[in-house]
Enzyme design. Sequence first.
Site: not given
Length: 196
Positions: A72-73
């Site tokens: 995730a980012d």
Amino acid sequence: MIILASGSHTRARMLEEAGIAFTVEVAAVDEQAVKDSLAAETRNPARVAEVLAELKAVRVSTRRPGALVIGADQMLDCDGAWFDKPADRDAARAQLLALRHKTHRLTSSVVAVRDGRRVWHHTESAKLTMRNFSEGFLDRYLEQAGAAVLSSVGAYQLEGLGAQLFLQVEGDFFTILGLPLLALMDFLRENGELIP
């Protein structure tokens, strides 16, 4: 087995509180180098968040055959400028002053990878408008919030004291925290990782 390829305590806490069994394995990714490279190619923060999320998941996946790896980012964009986690309190102060009385967009992307191959992804955005707070309030906020402001791309934590910075918030709460959790859980249920 589910692996979270992220060092984010907030993302790990979200998964734990949702009752998802997982382990954490942080991917070694030079995020700034990737952002700099992509900035020359695209000014789309959603694309950058997705690429970074996938890169993290793929890095861990190559070491963990058969595991479902979640990367995730998150990107913060305000008037075309991208913001990162501040390096220190002075940087956090400058960043919050730059965001004051403006609307910015937080975009979070999550990517699932198995055996080095992307099997699913989801990207979502939220719009947040900061109020026109005084510098006196800002200094008090930074004093009270302490080092926590350095762990967030926006130098705030909406789930805590940072809520006082805002006038309006539009979008999914989990996306704002850095992980589109509801979409991720739906994917995990569809793929037998969670009980439907």
